[in-house]
Write a protein that holds these residues in place. Structure first.
Motif, mmCIF file in Angstrom:
data_model
loop_
_atom_site.group_PDB
_atom_site.id
_atom_site.type_symbol
_atom_site.label_atom_id
_atom_site.label_comp_id
_atom_site.label_asym_id
_atom_site.label_seq_id
_atom_site.Cartn_x
_atom_site.Cartn_y
_atom_site.Cartn_z
ATOM 1 N N SER A 19 12.874 0.505 4.018
ATOM 2 C CA SER A 19 11.654 -0.052 4.598
ATOM 3 C C SER A 19 10.482 0.111 3.638
ATOM 4 N N ALA A 20 10.358 1.317 3.108
ATOM 5 C CA ALA A 20 9.206 1.602 2.243
ATOM 6 C C ALA A 20 9.281 0.820 0.929
ATOM 7 N N LEU A 23 8.581 -5.491 -1.533
ATOM 8 C CA LEU A 23 7.750 -6.270 -2.448
ATOM 9 C C LEU A 23 6.464 -5.507 -2.775
ATOM 10 N N GLY A 24 6.071 -4.613 -1.858
ATOM 11 C CA GLY A 24 4.893 -3.780 -2.119
ATOM 12 C C GLY A 24 5.079 -2.922 -3.366
ATOM 13 N N TYR A 106 5.441 -11.994 4.961
ATOM 14 C CA TYR A 106 6.413 -11.368 4.058
ATOM 15 C C TYR A 106 7.646 -12.275 3.897
ATOM 16 N N PHE A 225 0.418 0.410 2.620
ATOM 17 C CA PHE A 225 1.319 -0.731 2.760
ATOM 18 C C PHE A 225 2.706 -0.322 2.285
ATOM 19 N N SER A 226 2.723 0.379 1.157
ATOM 20 C CA SER A 226 3.985 0.712 0.534
ATOM 21 C C SER A 226 4.824 1.657 1.395
ATOM 22 N N SER A 228 4.867 1.619 4.530
ATOM 23 C CA SER A 228 5.062 0.916 5.816
ATOM 24 C C SER A 228 4.294 1.579 6.960
ATOM 25 N N VAL A 231 2.047 0.492 11.574
ATOM 26 C CA VAL A 231 2.538 -0.472 12.560
ATOM 27 C C VAL A 231 3.674 0.067 13.431
ATOM 28 N N THR A 233 6.662 1.252 12.269
ATOM 29 C CA THR A 233 7.991 1.156 11.679
ATOM 30 C C THR A 233 8.595 2.537 11.483
HETATM 31 N N1 PFF Z 1 6.636 -1.056 2.624
HETATM 32 C C1 PFF Z 1 6.939 -2.444 2.425
HETATM 33 C C2 PFF Z 1 6.711 -2.793 0.958
HETATM 34 O O1 PFF Z 1 6.270 -1.946 0.190
HETATM 35 O O2 PFF Z 1 6.980 -3.927 0.592
HETATM 36 C C3 PFF Z 1 6.107 -3.330 3.287
HETATM 37 C C4 PFF Z 1 6.114 -2.999 4.748
HETATM 38 C C5 PFF Z 1 7.314 -2.741 5.403
HETATM 39 C C6 PFF Z 1 4.916 -2.944 5.438
HETATM 40 C C7 PFF Z 1 7.303 -2.463 6.762
HETATM 41 C C8 PFF Z 1 4.891 -2.660 6.783
HETATM 42 C C9 PFF Z 1 6.100 -2.421 7.436
HETATM 43 F F1 PFF Z 1 6.094 -2.165 8.695
#
Ligand code: PFF
Length: 451
Positions: A19-20, A23-24, A106, A225-226, A228, A231, A233
């Protein structure tokens, strides 16, 4: 109904790291670095991840594991009065909606990665018409963008329909090691090319003069963001975790893997930019800064691959496979947020919940694809710049102010009694109560450009 669980610590780590790492890490971290001061950005990002993002991550994992519930149900269980119940609903549903918004843009970016993945295949098989079509998408010609967004969304839904152990855990455990292998192979290749060392220097040598408040807040947004965060998750993944695990340790491993892979991806992307320069591609824009964002990934790098001759096709395939895998293990975690909500709060089956959430999100993606100029940036900014950090504050407030401190400590110590006397326990509860919310609020004062 029996709730799903990860079958092992490794499975959880692969899923949460999946998850982490997305693309971030491989797109926006290196491009943000290219845009804002090279090594200085890297240094600040690393520090902020451990000072702020890690404590916020721990808030989510702890709430999730304690309540064993989806994000709305979890906060509802912690609430103890009318006001906190309303807050639970607002933050919980806010998380569900924000996860859906993030997935909706995304999936579009991931669709670009999928379409570019097929370019070398079309080249090798001599299908020039197909090759031209694959790269023909644009805001004025969004047909192929929509097509690949839909394929990517379908893949995400297929995995989520299979549940925790057979879907999320199984696929993350398969895909994450392949992602790492591809990354390492690509780095080794790029490092042997002319120009790579100049890139390495720009990436690694910090120029202290580049550090300013913009860079600071930008780096903080990137680290949220990276990982996650905000939200729900990580909260939901934490809820599928057994009570035997040592949470602070698992959270630290997760944060380390995430920054480790972002940092490693930088070792690929920034040197690759300078290899492209050595091969004759323009890598600075008119304003004199390094080309970043979609132009870097979809123009500069493909023109580098083209200049490499036939090996370039293999490198291009490996690169876009890496991007697509990274995107998929992240997108499944986003979809799990609304899906777990629909299963547990609305009584749907997993398959039905996936169909409902998946198609609503695809509808939102479609709206964005066909109104790209007006909606894409707006949705990205609203979700990642405003909602993610704001919800992060909400989650820290639940842990710090609503959850009873003794019960919080008991919950973390479950499965790892040694944590009771650790430095983590001395600092974190107070830290997450005051510092985290205050500092996250600072992020809101700033606009972060992720894509
Ligand atoms: N962490 C993911 C990334 O770095 O691309 C983006 C992401 C995943 C953001 C899941 C939010 C989320 F709930």
């Amino acid at each position: 109904m029996q709730r799903g669980q990860f079958s092992s610590r490794f499975g959880f780590l692969m899923a949460a790291a999946g998850s982490a790492v997305g693309l971030g890490n491989i797109w926006s971290f290196p491009t943000n670095t290219a845009e804002s001061g090279g090594g200085a950005f890297v240094a600040v990002y690393l520090i902020l991840t451990f000072l702020l993002a890690y404590p916020a991550l721990m808030a989510e994992l702890t709430i999730g594991r304690h309540t064993q519930s989806n994000v709305v149900g979890a906060l509802d269980k912690l609430a103890n009065g009318t006001a906190s119940r309303i807050a639970a609903r607002t933050v919980g549903l806010g998380g569900v909606i924000t996860a859906a918004m993030i997935l909706s843009f995304y999936a579009i970016v991931a669709g670009w990665m999928l379409s570019y993945l097929f370019v070398p295949v079309a080249q090798i098989t001599g299908l020039t018409g197909v090759e031209a079509w694959l790269t023909s998408g644009s805001p004025d010609n969004p047909g192929n963008w929509w097509f690949f967004t839909a394929i990517f969304s379908a893949l995400t839904m297929l995995i989520i329909m299979k549940g925790i152990e057979n879907g999320i855990e199984k696929w993350s455990s398969r895909l994450m090691p392949s992602l790492l292998t591809l990354l390492v192979v690509l780095i080794i290749y790029v490092m042997t090319q002319p120009g790579a060392m100049t890139g390495l220097q720009v990436y690694l040598v910090p120029n202290i003069a580049d550090i300013n408040t913009d860079l600071l807040l930008n780096a903080l947004g990137q680290s949220f963001f990276s990982l996650s965060l905000g939200v729900g998750t990580m909260l939901v993944y934490g809820s599928y975790l057994s009570k035997q695990e040592n949470l602070p340790k698992l959270g630290a491993s997760l944060a380390l893997i995430d920054v480790g892979i972002a940092f490693t991806a930088g070792l690929l992307i920034i040197p690759a930019l300078f290899v492209a320069q050595a091969a004759g591609t323009e890598i600075y824009n008119e304003a004199g800064s390094l080309i970043a964002g979609p132009d870097l990934i979809l123009q500069v790098l493909p023109s580098l691959f083209d200049s490499m001759g036939s090996i370039g096709m293999i490198v291009a395939f490996a690169f876009f496979a890496l991007m697509s895998i990274a995107a998929l293990t992240s997108s499944i975690s986003m979809l799990e947020v609304p899906v777990s909500y629909l299963i547990e709060q609305r009584g749907m089956t997993r398959v039905r919940a996936t169909q409902v959430a998946g198609s609503l999100i695809l509808a939102l993606s479609s709206l964005i694809v066909f109104n790209f100029g007006a909606l894409f940036g707006l949705v990205v900014d609203t979700a990642t710049v405003w909602l993610q950090p704001l919800l992060g504050v909400g989650l820290c407030i639940f842990v710090g102010w609503i959850w009873h401190r003794n019960s919080l400590i008991e919950s973390i110590a479950e499965g790892a009694p040694e944590v009771r006397n650790s430095l983590f326990m001395k600092i974190w509860p107070t830290y997450v109560k005051f510092f985290c919310p205050a500092l996250i609020l600072l992020v809101l004062a700033q606009t972060v450009n992720l894509f």
